[in-house]
Design an enzyme around this catalytic site. Structure first.
Site, mmCIF file in Angstrom:
data_model
loop_
_atom_site.group_PDB
_atom_site.id
_atom_site.type_symbol
_atom_site.label_atom_id
_atom_site.label_comp_id
_atom_site.label_asym_id
_atom_site.label_seq_id
_atom_site.Cartn_x
_atom_site.Cartn_y
_atom_site.Cartn_z
ATOM 1 N N SER A 6 0.834 -1.204 0.000
ATOM 2 C CA SER A 6 0.000 0.000 0.000
ATOM 3 C C SER A 6 0.870 1.256 0.000
ATOM 4 O O SER A 6 1.593 1.540 0.954
ATOM 5 C CB SER A 6 -0.914 0.012 1.222
ATOM 6 O OG SER A 6 -1.666 1.207 1.227
ATOM 7 N N HIS B 230 -1.066 -1.167 -4.281
ATOM 8 C CA HIS B 230 -2.360 -0.753 -3.731
ATOM 9 C C HIS B 230 -2.368 0.772 -3.610
ATOM 10 O O HIS B 230 -1.514 1.357 -2.942
ATOM 11 C CB HIS B 230 -2.535 -1.420 -2.367
ATOM 12 C CG HIS B 230 -3.866 -1.221 -1.734
ATOM 13 N ND1 HIS B 230 -4.969 -1.985 -2.043
ATOM 14 C CD2 HIS B 230 -4.290 -0.346 -0.770
ATOM 15 C CE1 HIS B 230 -6.008 -1.608 -1.307
ATOM 16 N NE2 HIS B 230 -5.615 -0.605 -0.527
ATOM 17 N N HIS C 114 -8.087 1.309 -4.456
ATOM 18 C CA HIS C 114 -9.070 1.199 -3.369
ATOM 19 C C HIS C 114 -9.714 2.565 -3.207
ATOM 20 O O HIS C 114 -9.094 3.508 -2.707
ATOM 21 C CB HIS C 114 -8.332 0.752 -2.096
ATOM 22 C CG HIS C 114 -9.210 0.628 -0.904
ATOM 23 N ND1 HIS C 114 -8.709 0.437 0.365
ATOM 24 C CD2 HIS C 114 -10.562 0.642 -0.773
ATOM 25 C CE1 HIS C 114 -9.715 0.349 1.222
ATOM 26 N NE2 HIS C 114 -10.841 0.481 0.556
ATOM 27 N N ASP D 86 -7.124 -5.898 4.053
ATOM 28 C CA ASP D 86 -6.438 -4.601 4.057
ATOM 29 C C ASP D 86 -6.553 -3.983 5.441
ATOM 30 O O ASP D 86 -7.665 -3.728 5.914
ATOM 31 C CB ASP D 86 -7.114 -3.708 2.998
ATOM 32 C CG ASP D 86 -6.476 -2.339 2.875
ATOM 33 O OD1 ASP D 86 -5.397 -2.114 3.460
ATOM 34 O OD2 ASP D 86 -7.060 -1.495 2.166
ATOM 35 N N MET E 65 -12.064 5.101 -1.722
ATOM 36 C CA MET E 65 -12.805 5.437 -0.496
ATOM 37 C C MET E 65 -13.341 6.847 -0.641
ATOM 38 O O MET E 65 -12.822 7.804 -0.048
ATOM 39 C CB MET E 65 -11.861 5.332 0.716
ATOM 40 C CG MET E 65 -11.494 3.907 1.077
ATOM 41 S SD MET E 65 -10.082 3.802 2.189
ATOM 42 C CE MET E 65 -8.745 3.885 1.010
ATOM 43 N N MET F 111 -8.764 8.673 -1.351
ATOM 44 C CA MET F 111 -9.619 9.106 -0.232
ATOM 45 C C MET F 111 -10.058 10.546 -0.454
ATOM 46 O O MET F 111 -9.282 11.358 -0.950
ATOM 47 C CB MET F 111 -8.826 9.042 1.079
ATOM 48 C CG MET F 111 -8.210 7.700 1.386
ATOM 49 S SD MET F 111 -7.341 7.792 2.965
ATOM 50 C CE MET F 111 -6.649 6.161 3.077
ATOM 51 N N ASP G 41 -4.575 3.907 -2.431
ATOM 52 C CA ASP G 41 -5.735 4.344 -1.647
ATOM 53 C C ASP G 41 -6.173 5.726 -2.101
ATOM 54 O O ASP G 41 -5.395 6.686 -2.019
ATOM 55 C CB ASP G 41 -5.369 4.392 -0.156
ATOM 56 C CG ASP G 41 -5.227 3.009 0.447
ATOM 57 O OD1 ASP G 41 -6.171 2.209 0.331
ATOM 58 O OD2 ASP G 41 -4.154 2.731 1.024
ATOM 59 N N MET H 57 -12.156 -5.409 4.866
ATOM 60 C CA MET H 57 -11.345 -4.448 5.622
ATOM 61 C C MET H 57 -11.065 -5.010 7.010
ATOM 62 O O MET H 57 -11.998 -5.410 7.728
ATOM 63 C CB MET H 57 -12.087 -3.108 5.767
ATOM 64 C CG MET H 57 -12.230 -2.295 4.488
ATOM 65 S SD MET H 57 -10.674 -1.818 3.693
ATOM 66 C CE MET H 57 -9.822 -0.912 4.991
HETATM 67 C C1 DX5 Z 1 -6.592 2.091 5.153
HETATM 68 C C2 DX5 Z 1 -6.069 1.765 3.794
HETATM 69 C C3 DX5 Z 1 -4.963 0.775 3.768
HETATM 70 C C4 DX5 Z 1 -3.725 1.210 4.502
HETATM 71 C C5 DX5 Z 1 -3.222 -0.026 5.190
HETATM 72 O O1 DX5 Z 1 -7.839 2.659 5.026
HETATM 73 O O2 DX5 Z 1 -7.105 1.257 2.973
HETATM 74 O O3 DX5 Z 1 -4.656 0.362 2.452
HETATM 75 O O4 DX5 Z 1 -2.708 1.716 3.681
HETATM 76 O O5 DX5 Z 1 -2.151 0.333 5.976
HETATM 77 P P1 DX5 Z 1 -1.508 -0.631 7.059
HETATM 78 O O6 DX5 Z 1 -1.028 -1.852 6.312
HETATM 79 O O7 DX5 Z 1 -0.415 0.194 7.623
HETATM 80 O O8 DX5 Z 1 -2.585 -0.957 8.035
HETATM 81 ZN ZN ZN Z 2 -6.596 0.299 1.106
#
Ligand code: DX5
Ligand code: ZN
Length: 214
Positions: free
Chosen positions: A7, A32, A65, A174, A67, A36, A34, A136
């Site tokens: 990630s 990955h 991903h 994740d 969000m 947001m 993210d 999640m």
């Molecule tokens: C959290 C993200 C994850 C995050 C995971 O909402 O979707 O992808 O980067 O990070 P770690 O592995 O540090 O929990």
């Molecule tokens: Zn994620």
């Protein structure tokens, strides 16, 4: 061997190119990303621009991903930028069924993500359509949180439903994934492991290797 999806939320933005080159030399096949919006989750991070830049520099599968509230337009933009696998949270869309169809029309793989507070049954009718179910294992929004152990049962349930009904999705986890929690998830049926803090703290190659052997 599970698919490893480092990630980028935990990457060092000043060294991200070098860190991706390191990842390319490991068994990891995904990156990955993210995305947001500060509304659905209380954090803002990445967007279609970085997906486009990544696409120009790496052949790793871009595991996006998403969000964000009302993800429809964002998903079109991320797909156009080169996202390969587009996973969204179905409660953010008024018409998640249509959105999965739209992702497939765009020639991309579609995933749905389950917040820890949402049961698989809530979106049972979407499960036959998707290429990936993301369970999640933390509440979405931040890296570095503690793994929620009760989610291992949800992983097992996702596998059971898939196998009983002949569905085809991958099961991704994740949040808080490391060699110990990752092992629990793989044993329960997960085959895609997202890991941020665990991969990027210390020796990236060795950390990925410790997940790839699970
Ligand atoms: C959290 C993200 C994850 C995050 C995971 O909402 O979707 O992808 O980067 O990070 P770690 O592995 O540090 O929990
Ligand atoms: Zn994620």
């Amino acid at each position: 061997m599970p698919i490893i999806s480092p990630s980028l939320l935990a990457a060092d933005l000043f060294q991200i190119g070098q860190q991706i080159k390191t990842i390319e030399q490991t068994d990891a096949r995904y990156l990955h990303v993210d995305i947001m919006d500060g509304h659905y989750v209380p954090n803002i991070n990445f967007g279609d621009k970085i997906v486009g830049e990544l696409k120009q520099h790496t052949d790793l599968t871009l595991d996006c991903h998403i969000m964000v509230d009302r993800p429809e337009q964002v998903i079109v933009d991320v797909a156009a930028a080169g996202g390969d696998l587009l996973t969204f949270h179905p409660e953010t869309s008024q018409h998640p069924y249509r959105l999965i169809q739209e992702i497939h029309r765009l020639g991309k793989k579609a995933g749905i993500a389950f917040d820890p507070g949402i049961a698989l049954d809530t979106y049972a009718d979407l499960l036959p359509l998707v290429d990936q179910v993301l369970v999640m294992t933390v509440s979405p929004g931040f890296g570095g949180q503690h793994f929620l152990a009760p989610m291992v049962d949800k992983v097992a349930a996702a596998k059971q439903i898939r196998d009983d009904r002949g569905y085809h999705y991958d099961i991704e986890v994740d949040g808080g994934v490391n060699a110990t929690t990752g092992q629990q998830c793989v044993a329960a049926g997960a085959n895609v492991l997202v890991a941020g803090s665990y991969v990027f703290k210390g020796d990236i190659s060795a950390n990925i290797k410790s997940l790839a052997v699970l």
